[in-house]
Scaffold this motif. Structure first.
Motif, short mmCIF file in Angstrom:
data_model
loop_
_atom_site.label_atom_id
_atom_site.label_comp_id
_atom_site.label_asym_id
_atom_site.label_seq_id
_atom_site.Cartn_x
_atom_site.Cartn_y
_atom_site.Cartn_z
N ASP A 46 -8.53 3.85 -7.47
CA ASP A 46 -8.71 5.18 -8.06
C ASP A 46 -7.48 5.61 -8.85
OD1 ASP A 46 -11.16 5.40 -6.68
OD2 ASP A 46 -10.20 6.39 -4.95
N VAL A 47 -6.30 5.44 -8.26
CA VAL A 47 -5.06 5.88 -8.90
C VAL A 47 -4.78 5.01 -10.13
CG1 VAL A 47 -2.57 6.21 -8.58
CG2 VAL A 47 -4.16 6.83 -6.75
N VAL A 48 -5.00 3.71 -10.03
CA VAL A 48 -4.80 2.83 -11.17
C VAL A 48 -5.77 3.18 -12.29
CG1 VAL A 48 -4.90 0.43 -11.99
CG2 VAL A 48 -3.78 0.96 -9.82
N ALA A 49 -7.03 3.43 -11.95
CA ALA A 49 -8.03 3.78 -12.98
C ALA A 49 -7.68 5.11 -13.66
CB ALA A 49 -9.42 3.86 -12.34
N MET B 33 3.73 -1.43 -14.97
CA MET B 33 3.67 -0.47 -13.87
C MET B 33 2.32 -0.55 -13.15
SD MET B 33 5.57 1.72 -12.36
CE MET B 33 5.04 2.62 -10.91
N ALA B 34 1.25 -0.55 -13.89
CA ALA B 34 -0.08 -0.64 -13.27
C ALA B 34 -0.24 -1.94 -12.49
CB ALA B 34 -1.17 -0.50 -14.33
N ALA B 35 0.29 -3.03 -13.03
CA ALA B 35 0.18 -4.34 -12.37
C ALA B 35 0.93 -4.35 -11.04
CB ALA B 35 0.69 -5.44 -13.29
N LYS B 36 2.03 -3.64 -10.96
CA LYS B 36 2.80 -3.58 -9.71
C LYS B 36 2.01 -2.93 -8.60
CE LYS B 36 6.75 -5.46 -10.29
NZ LYS B 36 7.14 -6.57 -9.47
N VAL B 37 1.13 -2.00 -8.97
CA VAL B 37 0.41 -1.20 -7.98
C VAL B 37 -0.98 -1.74 -7.68
CG1 VAL B 37 -0.47 1.12 -7.45
CG2 VAL B 37 1.72 0.86 -8.64
N GLU B 38 -1.67 -2.28 -8.68
CA GLU B 38 -3.10 -2.53 -8.55
C GLU B 38 -3.51 -3.48 -7.43
OE1 GLU B 38 -4.99 -4.06 -12.03
OE2 GLU B 38 -3.41 -5.52 -12.36
N ASP B 39 -2.70 -4.41 -7.05
CA ASP B 39 -3.10 -5.31 -5.97
C ASP B 39 -2.18 -5.19 -4.75
OD1 ASP B 39 -0.88 -6.46 -7.13
OD2 ASP B 39 -1.71 -8.48 -7.24
N ALA B 40 -1.48 -4.09 -4.66
CA ALA B 40 -0.60 -3.86 -3.50
C ALA B 40 -1.45 -3.53 -2.28
CB ALA B 40 0.39 -2.74 -3.79
N PRO B 41 -1.05 -4.01 -1.12
CA PRO B 41 -1.84 -3.81 0.09
C PRO B 41 -1.72 -2.40 0.67
CG PRO B 41 0.15 -5.01 0.62
CD PRO B 41 0.14 -4.84 -0.88
N ASP C 293 5.70 -6.99 0.02
CA ASP C 293 5.11 -8.31 0.24
C ASP C 293 5.82 -9.44 -0.49
OD1 ASP C 293 4.32 -7.85 -2.36
OD2 ASP C 293 2.17 -7.95 -1.95
N GLY C 294 7.02 -9.14 -1.01
CA GLY C 294 7.78 -10.17 -1.67
C GLY C 294 7.38 -10.44 -3.11
N ALA C 295 6.37 -9.73 -3.62
CA ALA C 295 5.91 -9.96 -5.00
C ALA C 295 7.00 -9.54 -5.98
CB ALA C 295 4.63 -9.18 -5.27
N THR C 296 7.25 -10.41 -6.94
CA THR C 296 8.25 -10.13 -7.96
C THR C 296 7.66 -10.43 -9.34
OG1 THR C 296 9.14 -12.37 -7.87
CG2 THR C 296 10.17 -10.72 -6.43
N GLY C 297 8.39 -10.07 -10.35
CA GLY C 297 7.97 -10.34 -11.74
C GLY C 297 7.08 -9.23 -12.28
N ARG C 298 6.82 -9.35 -13.60
CA ARG C 298 5.98 -8.34 -14.26
C ARG C 298 4.61 -8.88 -14.51
NH1 ARG C 298 11.04 -6.50 -17.51
NH2 ARG C 298 11.38 -8.61 -17.30
N ALA D 16 9.44 0.61 -8.74
CA ALA D 16 8.26 -0.13 -8.28
C ALA D 16 8.58 -1.59 -8.04
CB ALA D 16 7.12 0.02 -9.30
N ASP D 17 9.41 -2.19 -8.87
CA ASP D 17 9.82 -3.58 -8.66
C ASP D 17 10.42 -3.76 -7.27
OD1 ASP D 17 9.09 -4.46 -11.21
OD2 ASP D 17 11.11 -4.26 -12.03
N ILE D 18 11.32 -2.88 -6.92
CA ILE D 18 12.01 -2.99 -5.63
C ILE D 18 11.04 -2.71 -4.48
CG2 ILE D 18 13.78 -1.93 -4.17
CD1 ILE D 18 15.36 -1.48 -6.88
N LEU D 19 10.24 -1.65 -4.59
CA LEU D 19 9.31 -1.31 -3.52
C LEU D 19 8.30 -2.42 -3.29
CD1 LEU D 19 8.71 2.47 -4.29
CD2 LEU D 19 9.99 1.49 -2.37
N ARG D 20 7.78 -3.00 -4.38
CA ARG D 20 6.78 -4.06 -4.23
C ARG D 20 7.39 -5.29 -3.57
NH1 ARG D 20 1.53 -5.45 -6.01
NH2 ARG D 20 1.07 -7.18 -4.61
N GLU D 21 8.60 -5.63 -3.93
CA GLU D 21 9.24 -6.78 -3.31
C GLU D 21 9.47 -6.53 -1.81
OE1 GLU D 21 12.93 -9.92 -3.95
OE2 GLU D 21 12.69 -8.26 -5.35
N LEU D 22 9.80 -5.30 -1.45
CA LEU D 22 9.97 -4.96 -0.03
C LEU D 22 8.66 -5.04 0.74
CD1 LEU D 22 12.40 -1.91 -0.30
CD2 LEU D 22 12.93 -4.17 0.67
#
Length: 166
Positions: A97-100, A37-45, A161-166, A153-159
């Motif tokens: 901040d939110v990830v930390a 979950m944290a990985a899905k968010v931490e580098d999202a633009p 920037d196309g990032a997939t996987g865990r 989060a998987d679906i939102l992240r793919e929408l």
């Protein structure tokens, strides 16, 4: 919708290999979901990380913010009076901040869990007015809650920037 490129594909991490005890299995799967979950968010633009991807208003940063509150309520006994509000980070919150905050809350929750030997015993947390759930129930609930939102989060992240996987 962005096209998925090879650089946006993360290698899917298989479920964790844990010890054989019930506590080791439950904690292993919960930690696996927390890290995912944290990985899905931490580098999202920005600003997409806080932009609603669906009509309900759900966004990546809000999901992680919400899970922070659920961890605090479940394992640390914090009282949450407005659950719908937990799905939105403040405008001043940066992704880092939110990830930390989430990771710090997970560490505090794990410190509580480290002292729990009997899964049938109540979670040792200060909370007046309501009995604490069993450690087993709390772990199972957090696996369900975190897994559910990790799927969102998987679906939102793919929408975004196309990032997939865990």
């Amino acid at each position: 919708m962005p096209a998925t490129s090879r650089r946006n594909r993360r290698r899917d991490t298989p479920p964790p290999r844990t010890g054989n005890s019930e506590a080791e299995v439950l904690r292993g799967f919960l930690d696996y979901l927390r890290v995912s979950m944290a990985a899905k968010v931490e580098d999202a633009p920005e600003p997409q990380v806080r932009t609603a991807g669906v009509p309900s208003g759900t966004n990546l940063l809000g999901l992680l913010n919400h899970l922070t509150f659920v961890e605090r309520a479940t394992f640390l006994g914090e009282n949450v009076t407005d659950w719908p509000a937990t799905f939105q980070a403040t405008p001043d919150d940066r992704v880092a901040d939110v990830v930390a905050r989430y990771r710090e809350t997970v560490e505090r929750a794990n410190t509580v869990l480290d002292g729990c030997i009997d899964l049938g015993a109540p979670v040792p947390r200060p909370r007046s007015g309501r009995p604490a759930p069993s450690v087993r129930w709390a772990l199972t609930h957090m696996i369900e809650e975190t897994g559910r939102h990790a799927g969102h989060a998987d679906i939102l992240r793919e929408l975004i920037d196309g990032a997939t996987g865990r």
